[in-house]
Structures are given as C-alpha cells and as structure tokens.
Scaffold this motif. Structure first.
Motif, PDB file in Angstrom:
ATOM      1  N   ASP A 266       0.992  -1.133   0.013  1.00  0.00           N
ATOM      2  CA  ASP A 266       0.203  -0.190  -0.116  1.00  0.00           C
ATOM      3  C   ASP A 266       0.868   1.190  -0.150  1.00  0.00           C
ATOM      4  O   ASP A 266       0.434   2.490   0.040  1.00  0.00           O
ATOM      5  CB  ASP A 266      -1.303   0.050   1.070  1.00  0.00           C
ATOM      6  CG  ASP A 266      -1.758  -1.066   1.149  1.00  0.00           C
ATOM      7  OD1 ASP A 266      -1.965  -1.789   0.125  1.00  0.00           O
ATOM      8  OD2 ASP A 266      -2.807  -1.819   2.587  1.00  0.00           O
ATOM      9  N   CYS A 267       2.200   1.046   0.577  1.00  0.00           N
ATOM     10  CA  CYS A 267       2.833   2.696   0.556  1.00  0.00           C
ATOM     11  C   CYS A 267       3.191   3.279  -0.571  1.00  0.00           C
ATOM     12  O   CYS A 267       3.371   3.742  -1.334  1.00  0.00           O
ATOM     13  CB  CYS A 267       4.406   2.521   1.164  1.00  0.00           C
ATOM     14  SG  CYS A 267       5.597   3.439   1.674  1.00  0.00           S
ATOM     15  N   GLY A 268       3.986   2.269  -1.554  1.00  0.00           N
ATOM     16  CA  GLY A 268       3.597   2.280  -2.877  1.00  0.00           C
ATOM     17  C   GLY A 268       5.165   2.254  -3.133  1.00  0.00           C
ATOM     18  O   GLY A 268       5.961   1.248  -2.594  1.00  0.00           O
ATOM     19  N   ASN A 269       5.715   3.245  -4.379  1.00  0.00           N
ATOM     20  CA  ASN A 269       7.281   3.384  -4.313  1.00  0.00           C
ATOM     21  C   ASN A 269       8.493   3.324  -3.549  1.00  0.00           C
ATOM     22  O   ASN A 269       9.550   3.098  -3.539  1.00  0.00           O
ATOM     23  CB  ASN A 269       7.523   4.342  -5.823  1.00  0.00           C
ATOM     24  CG  ASN A 269       6.970   3.417  -7.094  1.00  0.00           C
ATOM     25  OD1 ASN A 269       6.314   2.725  -6.964  1.00  0.00           O
ATOM     26  ND2 ASN A 269       6.230   4.634  -7.690  1.00  0.00           N
ATOM     27  N   LEU A 270       7.477   4.288  -2.650  1.00  0.00           N
ATOM     28  CA  LEU A 270       8.522   4.687  -0.656  1.00  0.00           C
ATOM     29  C   LEU A 270       8.917   3.720  -0.243  1.00  0.00           C
ATOM     30  O   LEU A 270      10.054   3.556   0.604  1.00  0.00           O
ATOM     31  CB  LEU A 270       7.626   5.761  -0.518  1.00  0.00           C
ATOM     32  CG  LEU A 270       8.733   6.897   0.484  1.00  0.00           C
ATOM     33  CD1 LEU A 270       9.799   7.489  -0.017  1.00  0.00           C
ATOM     34  CD2 LEU A 270       7.411   7.309   1.473  1.00  0.00           C
ATOM     35  N   LEU A 605      11.389  -0.597   9.858  1.00  0.00           N
ATOM     36  CA  LEU A 605      10.077  -0.383   9.705  1.00  0.00           C
ATOM     37  C   LEU A 605       9.641   1.062  10.630  1.00  0.00           C
ATOM     38  O   LEU A 605       9.105   1.722  10.197  1.00  0.00           O
ATOM     39  CB  LEU A 605       9.187  -1.237  10.445  1.00  0.00           C
ATOM     40  CG  LEU A 605       8.876  -2.700   9.707  1.00  0.00           C
ATOM     41  CD1 LEU A 605       8.149  -3.943  10.432  1.00  0.00           C
ATOM     42  CD2 LEU A 605       8.492  -2.775   7.813  1.00  0.00           C
ATOM     43  N   ASP A 606      11.006   1.438  12.276  1.00  0.00           N
ATOM     44  CA  ASP A 606      10.455   2.691  12.293  1.00  0.00           C
ATOM     45  C   ASP A 606      11.142   3.778  11.419  1.00  0.00           C
ATOM     46  O   ASP A 606      10.089   4.394  11.335  1.00  0.00           O
ATOM     47  CB  ASP A 606      10.737   2.659  13.849  1.00  0.00           C
ATOM     48  CG  ASP A 606      10.150   2.334  15.163  1.00  0.00           C
ATOM     49  OD1 ASP A 606       8.421   1.330  14.476  1.00  0.00           O
ATOM     50  OD2 ASP A 606      10.438   1.551  15.537  1.00  0.00           O
ATOM     51  N   ASN A 610       9.303   6.893  10.121  1.00  0.00           N
ATOM     52  CA  ASN A 610       8.922   8.050  10.097  1.00  0.00           C
ATOM     53  C   ASN A 610       9.391   9.241   8.897  1.00  0.00           C
ATOM     54  O   ASN A 610       9.090  10.388   9.101  1.00  0.00           O
ATOM     55  CB  ASN A 610      10.410   8.529  11.059  1.00  0.00           C
ATOM     56  CG  ASN A 610      10.384   7.900  12.533  1.00  0.00           C
ATOM     57  OD1 ASN A 610       8.987   7.847  13.058  1.00  0.00           O
ATOM     58  ND2 ASN A 610      11.686   7.511  12.787  1.00  0.00           N
ATOM     59  N   LYS A 611       9.927   8.448   7.802  1.00  0.00           N
ATOM     60  CA  LYS A 611       9.691   8.787   6.529  1.00  0.00           C
ATOM     61  C   LYS A 611       9.250   9.678   5.979  1.00  0.00           C
ATOM     62  O   LYS A 611       8.337  10.136   5.212  1.00  0.00           O
ATOM     63  CB  LYS A 611      10.869   7.760   6.126  1.00  0.00           C
ATOM     64  CG  LYS A 611      11.802   8.786   4.535  1.00  0.00           C
ATOM     65  CD  LYS A 611      11.800   7.534   4.278  1.00  0.00           C
ATOM     66  CE  LYS A 611      12.880   8.141   2.427  1.00  0.00           C
ATOM     67  NZ  LYS A 611      13.305   7.081   1.613  1.00  0.00           N
ATOM     68  N   ILE A 612       7.807   8.497   6.094  1.00  0.00           N
ATOM     69  CA  ILE A 612       6.591   8.694   5.896  1.00  0.00           C
ATOM     70  C   ILE A 612       5.467  10.139   6.183  1.00  0.00           C
ATOM     71  O   ILE A 612       5.264  10.426   5.167  1.00  0.00           O
ATOM     72  CB  ILE A 612       5.579   7.661   5.781  1.00  0.00           C
ATOM     73  CG1 ILE A 612       6.115   6.665   4.661  1.00  0.00           C
ATOM     74  CG2 ILE A 612       4.232   7.341   4.716  1.00  0.00           C
ATOM     75  CD1 ILE A 612       5.731   4.563   4.831  1.00  0.00           C
ATOM     76  N   GLY A 613       5.848   9.853   7.323  1.00  0.00           N
ATOM     77  CA  GLY A 613       5.295  10.645   8.303  1.00  0.00           C
ATOM     78  C   GLY A 613       4.238  10.491   8.521  1.00  0.00           C
ATOM     79  O   GLY A 613       4.030   9.780   9.405  1.00  0.00           O
ATOM     80  N   GLY A 615      -0.067   9.534   9.292  1.00  0.00           N
ATOM     81  CA  GLY A 615      -1.247   8.432   7.972  1.00  0.00           C
ATOM     82  C   GLY A 615      -1.625   7.663   8.829  1.00  0.00           C
ATOM     83  O   GLY A 615      -0.810   6.586   9.548  1.00  0.00           O
ATOM     84  N   THR A 616      -1.592   6.448   8.361  1.00  0.00           N
ATOM     85  CA  THR A 616      -2.759   5.207   8.320  1.00  0.00           C
ATOM     86  C   THR A 616      -1.663   4.606   7.535  1.00  0.00           C
ATOM     87  O   THR A 616      -1.314   3.417   8.877  1.00  0.00           O
ATOM     88  CB  THR A 616      -3.664   5.058   7.326  1.00  0.00           C
ATOM     89  OG1 THR A 616      -4.519   5.715   7.324  1.00  0.00           O
ATOM     90  CG2 THR A 616      -4.132   3.738   7.943  1.00  0.00           C
ATOM     91  N   ILE A 617      -0.643   4.666   7.120  1.00  0.00           N
ATOM     92  CA  ILE A 617       0.555   3.797   6.599  1.00  0.00           C
ATOM     93  C   ILE A 617       1.573   3.768   7.870  1.00  0.00           C
ATOM     94  O   ILE A 617       2.545   2.885   7.968  1.00  0.00           O
ATOM     95  CB  ILE A 617       0.929   3.699   4.779  1.00  0.00           C
ATOM     96  CG1 ILE A 617      -0.346   3.771   4.116  1.00  0.00           C
ATOM     97  CG2 ILE A 617       2.647   2.798   5.130  1.00  0.00           C
ATOM     98  CD1 ILE A 617       0.578   3.756   2.633  1.00  0.00           C
ATOM     99  N   SER A 618       1.894   4.832   7.865  1.00  0.00           N
ATOM    100  CA  SER A 618       2.492   5.328   8.313  1.00  0.00           C
ATOM    101  C   SER A 618       2.261   4.236  10.230  1.00  0.00           C
ATOM    102  O   SER A 618       3.471   3.927  11.055  1.00  0.00           O
ATOM    103  CB  SER A 618       2.841   6.460   8.641  1.00  0.00           C
ATOM    104  OG  SER A 618       3.484   6.764  10.106  1.00  0.00           O
ATOM    105  N   ARG A 619       1.122   4.857  10.584  1.00  0.00           N
ATOM    106  CA  ARG A 619       0.600   3.482  12.171  1.00  0.00           C
ATOM    107  C   ARG A 619       0.997   2.497  11.716  1.00  0.00           C
ATOM    108  O   ARG A 619       0.756   1.974  12.664  1.00  0.00           O
ATOM    109  CB  ARG A 619      -0.688   4.994  11.851  1.00  0.00           C
ATOM    110  CG  ARG A 619      -0.975   4.283  14.088  1.00  0.00           C
ATOM    111  CD  ARG A 619      -2.081   4.800  13.653  1.00  0.00           C
ATOM    112  NE  ARG A 619      -3.960   4.542  13.068  1.00  0.00           N
ATOM    113  CZ  ARG A 619      -3.930   5.006  11.923  1.00  0.00           C
ATOM    114  NH1 ARG A 619      -3.206   6.619  12.099  1.00  0.00           N
ATOM    115  NH2 ARG A 619      -4.924   5.251  11.677  1.00  0.00           N
TER     116      ARG A 619
END
Length: 803
Positions: A266-270, A605-606, A610-613, A615-619
């Motif tokens: 779900d995160c994609g390319n990142l 994963l942590d 943090n990089k994503i910021g 949002g749901t994926i980050s949580r």
C-alpha cells in the motif's frame, strides 16, 4: 598370643674381693711367690694320685725337689737365719762382755764424727720406718684375716642360699610354662564358641572377594542409569516444549509477515526497498532424537530392581556365619570337651623333664653341706681367735723393737750435746744409746722365733697359692680335676648320666658363667628328645579328629536374575538404543531463531514510518514494528531456558551414556565370573576355610609348644648361680683367706729381714749416744786436747797421757 617372660629370681649379693687398700701388698706377695715358684701346675701330681709312680722313688723326689726349688732355697735361708741369728747374738754378747764388738767404752773423736752420727741416725730412722710399715701391714693383714674368716661363713651361706633360690625357681618356672597352656586353650575355646564368625567369616571373606566387586560395579551402574534416565527425561521434555514453541513462533511470524507485506504494497514506491523476505523460523527442534525407547529400556531395568537382588545376595553372605554356627554346634561342643584332657596332658610335661629329679638330689646334697659347714663354724672361729692372738703377739714383739729404736733415736738426738766430751754425755743421751742396745738385744732374742713362724706360714700359704689359687685363676685347676680317671666322682658325664663325653667342669663353668640354661649346659637334649615330648599330635589328636568332622554346606547367592541380565544386555550394545546422535540438535541450538533479525527489521520499519510522516501507513508500520519486538522478546524469554536445559542434558548424556555401556559389560562379566566361581568352587572354598580354621586352632597349640621348646632350652634354669659357687669359693679361699695369710707372713718376714740392718746400725749409732769411760787426746793444728777417764773403784791402774 602373648606368653609371659621368665624373670630371673632376686639373688643375694655375691662375695667380692674387698681390697681395702691392700691390693698393692697382695701384688707384692704374688710377685714374690711368682719368683719363688715360676713353674706351672705340677705334671707329676696326676701320676702320684693314680699311683703311677712311687712316693719313695728317687725320680719322684728329684722331680718334686726340682719343682719346689724356689721354696727349698727359701727354706735353707730361713733355717740358716733361725740357727745363725741366736748364735751370732750369743757371740755378740760374749764379745761385748770381753770389751770387744763395741763393748769397750771408748770413742775416738774425728772430724767426721758428726757426719757419721747423722748418717747412722738417718739409716736407723729409715730402717725403723720400714719396720713400722711392715708391722702395720702385718697387723692389718692379721685383722683382715680375722674379719674375712667371719665373712667367709656369711658369704658361703649367701652362696648356698642363692643356689637354693636357683633350684627352687626351676619348678616355679616349669609351673609357669604349664600354666601358660591356658592361653592356647582359651583361644581355642573362644574360636569354638565363635565358630560362626571364625569359620563362617573365612568363607564369607573368600566369597566377598568376588561378590563385592560385582556389588560395587552394579551399584555404580545403577547410579549412572538413574542420572541418565533423569537427563533423558529432561531432553524429552525440553524437546517437546521447544517444538511447540517453534510452531507457535512460525505461526506468529507468518501472520505478521503477511500484514507487513500488505502495508508495504500500500505504501508504493516509497517502501519498495523494504522486503519481508527472511522473516521465517530458522531452527528446527525436530532434529532432537527420540529418547522414548531408551527411556523404556532404562525403566525396564529399574523396574526389575537389581538393587533389591544385590541386597538379598549381600544378606545371604552375611547369614553364612549363622548357618555355620548352627551346623557346627555339636562339633564345637565336642571340641570344648576335649580341652580339659589337653590341659591334663600338658600337665604331665612336668614329669617328662629330668630337671625335677636332679633338682631334688642337688638340693638335698647342698643342705647336707650347709649343715656340716655350720657345725665347723664355732671351732674354726675359735682356732682363728688363737691364731689372731699369736699374730698380735708377734706384731707386738716387732713393735717393741720399733719403739726401742724410736726412743733411742729420740732420746739420743734430744739429749746429745756435741760440745761436751763423750765422757760427759748427759743421762738422756746415754739412755738413747741404751734403748738402741735394748733393741739389738730383743732383735737377737726374738728374730729366730719370728723367722721360724714366717717360714712355716710361708710354706703353707705359698704352696696353697701356687698349687690352688693361681691354677684356679688360670683354669689349670679345673683341667687337673677333670683329668680322665683321676677323680671318677667328678666325671659329670657319668654322674649325671649324660651321653656327651665332652661334658667337663670347664665347660660347665664356662656355660654357667654365661648364664646359659641347664638344658644346654648339661646337654639334656641328648638324653631327652624334646621334639618327642612336645610332639603336637600327642596333645591335639582328639580335638584334631573332632574338628575334621566339620561338614559345612552353604548356598551361593544370585547376584543378578536372568531378566535383569537380559535387560542390561539390551542397554549394552554399542550401536543400541543408547547410541543417540545429538549432533543435529546441538547445531540447531547454536544457530539464530529467525533468518532475519527481528529487532533490526523493526528498527527499519520505524525509520520508514518516520520517513513517511503521518498517516495510516505510518501508523500501521509502527504497530507492526512493535509486534516484531514483542515476538522477539517472547521468543527470547520462552526459548532460552529450555534451550539451556536441553543443552546441559545433552552434554550430561554425552558423559554418562558411554559409562553405561562400559559398566553394563563389566557388571555382566563380573557377575558371570562370580556366579560361576561360587557354583563351581563353593565346596572347595568351604573345605579350604574349614581346613584353615582347623589349622588355626591347632596353630595355637603349635605356637605354645614352640614357645615351650625355646623357653626350656634357652630360658629355664639359667645356671649363673652354679658358676657363682666356683667364684665364691675362689673369693673365700683365695681372696679372703690365702691373700690375707700370705700378706701377714710377707709383712712379718719383711720386718724380720730388716732386723739385720737394724741391729748393725743400732749398735754403731748407740756408741755416739752412750757415755764413754775413756778419754782420748789428739793434736790438731798445734793444739793438744786431753780426754781423761774418771777414776773408778776396783779399776786396775792404767797409764794416762798428760800434757
């Protein structure tokens, strides 16, 4: 067994040479007698006693005279002295009465008159001192002899008492030996009373030599099996638990891996650089071998309870003494009944020795001698009193001459005035001269009597010393007494019934001097066979035959049953169920639980969250990282204790399982060997133990009889007191009597001989002290001196020289 030591009786002190400062005088007397009689013991005496030569034969007289040449010379000198001394005295008196031989009371005065007087004074003084010394020695010797006569009877009685003590101690020593037989009898009785432990103990000891090794090895094996069983159970328990934990960990990681993978998609390319690959379980605890079969085999061994069988076998061995005591009760009772007869037989040993009869005869003989000696004692002391009085009178005669000489010297020296002429000498000086002349007169009167008595005592004492005391000291007297055929009553071989012809007085004295036993001294071993008297079969035949009736039977114990042996064999094969391979299990234990480190992946994963910021994926990523850490913590807390237990148990099994193989094989081999030995050799063991018991019982008596043999031959009746008889007789006769006797005549003869120079010197010295009757005139350097003679009544007129 401990037997008593024979102690020597307490004897009275032996007579010894008192000495009392007269040893020098005795040595001078012995030296003089050595000069007079230098010959050894006479060879003609045995021929004379055997009547091989006639006493009237000229050859005999010649031989005796040659042997006694020294004494003959002394006799001649003594006889001449006895004859000539009175004659010379008579002639001297007549000569002086005629005015000669110093009877003319005139003394010519010269320059050296004083020197002559002092020289004569010193000479008379020296001779008087010598006479005084000789008289003192004679008086002391006389007194010594009287004391020695009194001491001789007490010394003789003490010697006889010592011999009686010695003789009476012999039966006591033999009784002690016989009483000591109670020691082997008590030991035998104790062995029979405790025959269960004595004989049964021997059987048990011989069986335990092999059985104990099996019991020890089996006991060690069971301990190792117990440890192995516990560790196998630990392995089994830990392995099952780890396998369940492994399944649970795999399920958790699979679920979590799916969720993480969905979140990453779900995160994609990142998030494309993050992958869940490797999030799987790496260990496989199914590699732990199955230990259920070894546990079943060990449980089977433990269920068969080999330990109970061993305890039963040990109890069987411990009950052997009870069975032996029960089976040997009748034999032991019969053996105890024979002990009294053995004691009675040993008591007859008292009459088997020739000592008793000999002791009785000798004791009776000594009693007779003592009684006879007691009857002679008063007469001997009476005659010795007479002898002492005569000797004192002789010493007083010599002392009278000595006193007269001393008074003459004293009065003459003190009363003489050298300035006065000889015709005017004082009364004291004149008395000194008279005392000297009185000494001369008594010397002439008594010297022959002194010499006569000296000669008689010299002949008696000198010959006793040279023919008895000196040969006694050198051993020649004993050799003379034991001359074959000379004195048949002194032939010990015949009188004592001894077969040994070499038995002599010398050998008897020598052996007894060394305090040897009478058995060895009198060679009783050639008359009585001690081996026959002390033959053990005479005393132990009945008890030996009784003990040989022992018939002991015992059962051999079963160390392991057949089932127990079979169960142990199942464990003993080298490639059997106990040959477990834990290599794979150890490899699984030592590697990581998962292919990818869960902590590092959670950190990754942590960082991604943090990089994503926000949002749901980050949580979701943060929650999944937390789940990874929880799984990591759970795995660490759940797997580590079980893995450690498994690892420790595996290493313990590596240590003890090989021991089981070795101990099982050793136990089975030893058990087989021990059971075979007990089944095949048990009867032989019982037989040998029975023989050892019989020999040990008989050994008590054999040890006792050996002790009796060594004691009788080496300890009983040590005959030192017999040698003391010879020594005491020598001391009494020679040291007490003969030495004092010879010292007396030697001292008196010494004084008698020195009376000759005393007479000559006293006559000459008296002229210097007596008052002269005639004057003398002589000229010196132009001076003329006149010595006048005072007128006397009834004197023929004689011409006188005047100035």
């Amino acid at each position: 067994m401990a037997f008593p030591n024979l102690t020597q009786p307490e004897y009275l002190p032996q007579p010894t040479d008192p000495g009392d400062g007269l040893q020098g005088l005795f040595a001078m007397t012995h030296s003089f007698l050595g000069l007079v009689q230098p010959n050894s013991f006479p060879d003609f005496l045995p021929h004379l006693i055997n009547h091989d030569i006639s006493i009237l034969s000229p050859d005999f007289y010649k031989e005796v005279l040659l042997y006694q040449a020294g004494f003959l010379v002394c006799i001649i000198i003594g006889v001449l002295f006895i004859i000539l001394m009175p004659l010379v005295g008579l002639c001297f008196c007549c000569c002086r009465c005629c005015g000669n031989c110093g009877g003319h009371m005139y003394q010519k005065q010269e320059k050296n008159t004083g020197c002559q007087r002092w020289a004569l004074f010193a000479s008379v003084l020296g001779v008087t001192i010598i006479l005084l010394a000789g008289d003192i020695c004679a008086f002391v010797s006389n007194n010594r002899m009287s004391k020695n006569v009194d001491k001789s009877f007490s010394a003789f009685n003490s010697t006889m008492d010592n011999l009686h003590i010695f003789l009476h101690s012999i039966p006591q020593e033999i009784d002690l030996i016989i009483d000591s037989s109670s020691e082997p009898i008590q030991q035998t009785n104790a062995s029979l009373l405790d025959i269960g432990n004595s004989l049964g103990g021997k059987i048990v000891n011989r069986l335990r030599g092999r059985a104990d090794s099996v019991l020890s090895t089996t006991e060690q094996l069971l301990k190792v099996i117990d440890i192995a069983e516990q560790e196998l159970q630990n392995v089994n328990k830990s392995a099952n638990h780890l396998q369940k934990l492994q399944e649970e960990l795999a399920a958790n990681l699979t679920t979590l891996s799916s969720n993480i993978n969905k979140t990453l998609n779900d995160c994609g390319n990142l998030c494309q650089n993050v992958s869940v690959q490797g999030l799987v379980v790496m260990v496989n605890f199914n590699m732990v071998p199955d230990v259920q079969h070894p546990l079943e085999l060990i449980a089977n061994v433990i269920h068969l309870n080999p330990n109970a069988t061993l305890v039963e076998a040990n109890n069987t061995l411990n009950k052997i003494p009870e069975k032996v005591a029960e089976q040997a009760r009748n034999v032991a009772s019969e053996g105890q009944a024979h002990l009294d007869s053995i004691k009675q037989k040993i008591a007859t040993f008292h009459s088997s020795l020739p000592i008793q009869e000999t002791v009785g005869n000798v004791s009776e003989f000594l009693g007779d001698i003592t009684k006879k000696a007691d009857t002679y004692e008063p007469d001997i002391k009476t005659y010795d009193g007479y002898r002492r009085i005569v000797a004192i009178c002789l010493c007083c005669l010599v002392l009278l001459i000595i006193v007269l000489n001393a008074l003459g010297l004293l009065c003459g020296a003190l009363g003489l005035d050298t300035q006065e002429p000889p015709t005017k000498r004082g009364c004291l000086s004149d008395s000194g001269g008279d005392f000297l002349m009185a000494s001369v007169g008594f010397s002439f009167i008594f010297s022959w009597l002194l010499m006569l008595l000296v000669l008689l005592t010299f002949l008696i004492g000198g010959n006793v010393y040279t023919l008895l005391c000196r040969p006694w000291a050198t051993g020649q007297l004993l050799e003379f007494l034991e001359t074959p055929g000379l004195f048949p009553e002194l032939n010990l071989s015949v009188s004592l019934g001894i077969k040994d012809s070499n038995m002599t007085l010398s050998s008897l004295y020598k052996n007894c001097k060394n305090n040897d036993s009478l058995w060895n001294t009198l060679h009783w071993g050639e008359t009585v066979s001690l081996d026959d008297v002390l033959n053990i079969s005479k005393y132990t035949q009945e008890i030996d035959s009784t003990l040989n009736k022992l018939n002991i039977s015992v059962n051999s114990p079963d160390l392991l049953t057949e089932k127990q042996k079979h169960s142990l064999r199942d464990l003993s094969s080298e490639n059997g169920p106990l040959n477990l391979n834990f290599t794979g299990a150890l490899q699984q234990i030592n590697q990581n639980m998962t292919q990818k480190d869960l902590s590092e992946f959670a950190e990754q994963l942590d960082n991604l969250a943090n990089k994503i910021g926000t949002g749901t994926i980050s949580r979701q990523l943060r929650n999944q990282a937390k789940s990874l850490r929880e799984i990591q913590s759970w795995a660490k807390s759940s797997f580590s204790p079980e893995i450690q237990n498994l690892n420790r148990s595996i290493w313990q099994l590596h240590k003890f399982l090989p021991q089981i193989w070795e101990l099982v094989n050793s136990t089975l081999a030893q058990a087989e060997e021990a059971e075979t030995f007990m089944k095949q050799q048990l009867n032989e063991v019982v037989k040998n133990a029975t023989l050892d018991f019989v020999h040990s019982v008989l050994g008590y008596f054999e040890t006792y009889l050996d002790w009796v043999k060594s004691t009788v031959t080496g300890e009983v009746a040590r005959c030192g007191p017999v040698a003391w008889i010879f020594d005491a007789a020598n001391t009494i006769v020679c040291s007490y009597i003969v030495d004092a006797w010879n010292a007396f005549w030697f001292s008196l003869g010494w004084c008698t001989i020195f009376l000759l120079p005393s007479v000559i010197l006293a006559v000459r010295l008296a002229k210097f002290y007596q008052r002269m009757h005639m004057d003398d005139i002589y000229e010196n350097n132009g001076e003329t001196m006149e010595l006048s003679r005072p007128p006397k009544v009834f004197r023929m007129p004689r011409p006188e020289l005047r100035k």
